[in-house]
Design an enzyme around this catalytic site. Sequence first.
Site, PDB file in Angstrom:
ATOM      1  N   HIS A 183       0.814  -1.213   0.000  1.00 25.02           N
ATOM      2  CA  HIS A 183       0.000   0.000   0.000  1.00 25.02           C
ATOM      3  C   HIS A 183       0.844   1.258   0.000  1.00 25.02           C
ATOM      4  CE1 HIS A 183      -3.793  -2.312   1.250  1.00 25.02           C
ATOM      5  NE2 HIS A 183      -3.768  -2.057  -0.039  1.00 25.02           N
ATOM      6  N   ARG A 283      11.386  11.295  30.053  1.00 23.00           N
ATOM      7  CA  ARG A 283      10.372  10.569  30.821  1.00 23.00           C
ATOM      8  C   ARG A 283      10.869   9.129  30.954  1.00 23.00           C
ATOM      9  NH1 ARG A 283       6.788  13.869  27.374  1.00 23.00           N
ATOM     10  NH2 ARG A 283       5.301  15.015  28.672  1.00 23.00           N
ATOM     11  N   ARG A 319      13.624  12.932  34.550  1.00 27.56           N
ATOM     12  CA  ARG A 319      12.586  12.937  35.583  1.00 27.56           C
ATOM     13  C   ARG A 319      12.446  11.523  36.121  1.00 27.56           C
ATOM     14  NH1 ARG A 319       6.656  14.119  33.595  1.00 27.56           N
ATOM     15  NH2 ARG A 319       6.812  11.940  32.973  1.00 27.56           N
ATOM     16  N   GLU A 408       4.341  21.358  38.865  1.00 26.15           N
ATOM     17  CA  GLU A 408       3.143  21.025  38.087  1.00 26.15           C
ATOM     18  C   GLU A 408       1.904  20.912  38.974  1.00 26.15           C
ATOM     19  OE1 GLU A 408       3.899  17.314  36.103  1.00 26.15           O
ATOM     20  OE2 GLU A 408       4.729  16.389  37.888  1.00 26.15           O
ATOM     21  N   ASN A 431       1.515  20.817  31.410  1.00 30.48           N
ATOM     22  CA  ASN A 431       0.378  19.916  31.135  1.00 30.48           C
ATOM     23  C   ASN A 431      -0.408  19.671  32.421  1.00 30.48           C
ATOM     24  OD1 ASN A 431       1.681  19.681  28.690  1.00 30.48           O
ATOM     25  ND2 ASN A 431       2.565  17.683  29.142  1.00 30.48           N
ATOM     26  N   ASP A 432       0.332  19.256  33.461  1.00 27.08           N
ATOM     27  CA  ASP A 432      -0.366  18.983  34.725  1.00 27.08           C
ATOM     28  C   ASP A 432      -0.723  20.264  35.455  1.00 27.08           C
ATOM     29  OD1 ASP A 432      -0.793  16.196  34.982  1.00 27.08           O
ATOM     30  OD2 ASP A 432       1.372  15.955  35.010  1.00 27.08           O
ATOM     31  N   ARG A 442      -7.044  15.793  32.389  1.00 26.22           N
ATOM     32  CA  ARG A 442      -6.496  15.945  31.034  1.00 26.22           C
ATOM     33  C   ARG A 442      -6.776  14.744  30.132  1.00 26.22           C
ATOM     34  NH1 ARG A 442       0.048  15.577  32.384  1.00 26.22           N
ATOM     35  NH2 ARG A 442       0.357  14.779  30.293  1.00 26.22           N
ATOM     36  N   CYS A 479       8.824  22.303  30.511  1.00 26.55           N
ATOM     37  CA  CYS A 479       8.881  21.031  29.781  1.00 26.55           C
ATOM     38  C   CYS A 479       7.493  20.545  29.364  1.00 26.55           C
ATOM     39  CB  CYS A 479       9.578  19.967  30.614  1.00 26.55           C
ATOM     40  SG  CYS A 479       8.710  19.571  32.151  1.00 26.55           S
TER      41      CYS A 479
HETATM   42  C1  PEP Z   1       3.698  18.093  32.392  1.00 26.20           C
HETATM   43  O1  PEP Z   1       2.894  17.716  33.245  1.00 26.20           O
HETATM   44  O2  PEP Z   1       3.665  19.215  31.849  1.00 26.20           O
HETATM   45  C2  PEP Z   1       4.774  17.195  31.948  1.00 26.20           C
HETATM   46  C3  PEP Z   1       5.738  17.621  31.175  1.00 26.20           C
HETATM   47  O3  PEP Z   1       4.732  15.901  32.325  1.00 26.20           O
HETATM   48  P1  PEP Z   1       3.723  14.772  31.797  1.00 26.20           P
HETATM   49  O4  PEP Z   1       3.058  15.295  30.550  1.00 26.20           O
HETATM   50  O5  PEP Z   1       4.598  13.585  31.542  1.00 26.20           O
HETATM   51  O6  PEP Z   1       2.817  14.598  32.938  1.00 26.20           O
HETATM   52 MG    MG Z   2       3.329  16.028  34.506  1.00 20.16          MG
END
Ligand code: PEP
Ligand code: MG
Length: 547
Positions: A183, A283, A319, A408, A431-432, A442, A479
Amino acid sequence: MQITGVGVGHGIAVGPALRMPDPIGEPPDVDSQAEASDEYRRVETTLHAVTDELVALGHQAGGDAEEILEAQSLMAQDPAVVDDISRRIGDGKTAERAVFEAYEQYAKVLDALGEVPAARGADVRDVARRVIAKLRGVALPTVPQSDAPYVLVANDLAPADTATLDLRQVIAVVTRDGSTSSHTAILARNKNLVAVVGATGCDAIINGQTVIVDAEHGEVVVDPERSAVSAAAERGGTVSTPRPLTPGRLADGTAIPLLANVGSPEEAAPAVALGAEGVGLFRTEFLYLDARTAPSVELQRSRYRDLMAAFSGRKVVVRVLDAGADKQLAFLGHTHEENPALGRRGLRALREHEDVLRDQLTALAEAQNDTGADLWVMAPMVADVDETAYFIGVARSLGLSTVGITVEVPSAAVLADQIVPLCDFVSIGTNDLTQYTLAADRQLGSVAHYQDPWHPAVLRLIKLIGDAARVSNTPVGVCGESASDPLMAVTLVGLGADDLSMSPGALADVRATLAGVTLEQARELATLALVQHSAADARAAVANALA
Ligand code: PEP
Ligand code: MG
């Protein structure tokens, strides 16, 4: 070096190679700890989601691709395979392993039937990978993003990847597997894309090497002579020369190192090829996720060494294990929690299982000794001074010299003036920080619109951290994914970020945007964003001011 394969079409193209990341690995064959009925329900939901996704991708692509993707979507519902998965789960396999084995069996039957059915075997395996990725809650490796056109090199491409290729970026494709009836070849032909498939030696091509892809002769020339590039151009080929990968810098010369977020040592080389100046977030969960017991110090040490060697002489921020929430681990004693994102996550779980934390920190310290790396180590999900001091104390006692935390949890941001001076550095996990500030899970689609780091509440917390870092002269990075948004990257610098870490594909755009503003302008833009009343207004204010 010259590699031969099967050319598709007659075109010729020259450009830098970028490799498709490796596909997700085979799930381990371990006994499931979950109830079979729960495992089966997870599979059922996931198979439906994959079916819908393939159909939607097909509609979007149209033409032959639609037909191929629809056929693949049927594979995700094939009653014989679904029964086989159910039987394997009943025999004690995990959902992931049962899916892998059932589809692999199906693919092997097709492989044995000759060339054309065997090409469909690749599609079957792609369906399995999609399902497994969803079950694990991880993203499928995708086609790399780059601001300069490039030649995509892969083991093989899934139909969905080939059908949705951005032809402004990808000027040619080279695959190790595949044949004229695969494909990849069919869709490349439809798209008029220069391609050489079945190029067995292409495993040796590394990111950034210049390659000539000559479809007419089924040839790939790696690191060609200048005369060969000119000859290709004379034949009317598309020629793309790579743009220089300069370090991150503002218009006034202020250095803003641009770092990569990576999830395994294998992601290091592609990140370096895209100009990552180091790692801002490694990570480490990949070492633990499929394991029934914590990995040994020796295994960890060798994997950390691989990463550190790839970034020799450059900063590497690691981390420690961030388990809990969507990544529950039996050996950390995780049991059912109603709200796992608010549960025993990150440092909370490690503190209760200090042996796991100590082993990880020991392996990191040993890998640093082995490689002489510039290693920075941080803890996730830290809420207050006590947790900060605890982590720093344990890490230092095991020989680590640059120790910090991920900010975070909103409480840590509010207490930044107390917490930041204790650390050698901090890194903001937007993110957190966004999920916890807006109290919106999330993972939950129905509240996804809250997950916007432009929200002034989030920006104000980031400012608290930036201000505390300036007072105590502590380096502060970002990050979270927000650093990949060029406008947000400028705003984060204005709020006090000294470096930014992101998915490597975003580096080029962020680099270009930062080069257009001074530190003073970035601070003005941040001030503008902070006084807005909504995330949308904050973004629009910065976008308008920069337009
Ligand atoms: C975050 O929380 O912004 C982060 C970088 O860590 P993760 O997305 O792995 O929770
Ligand atoms: Mg995080």
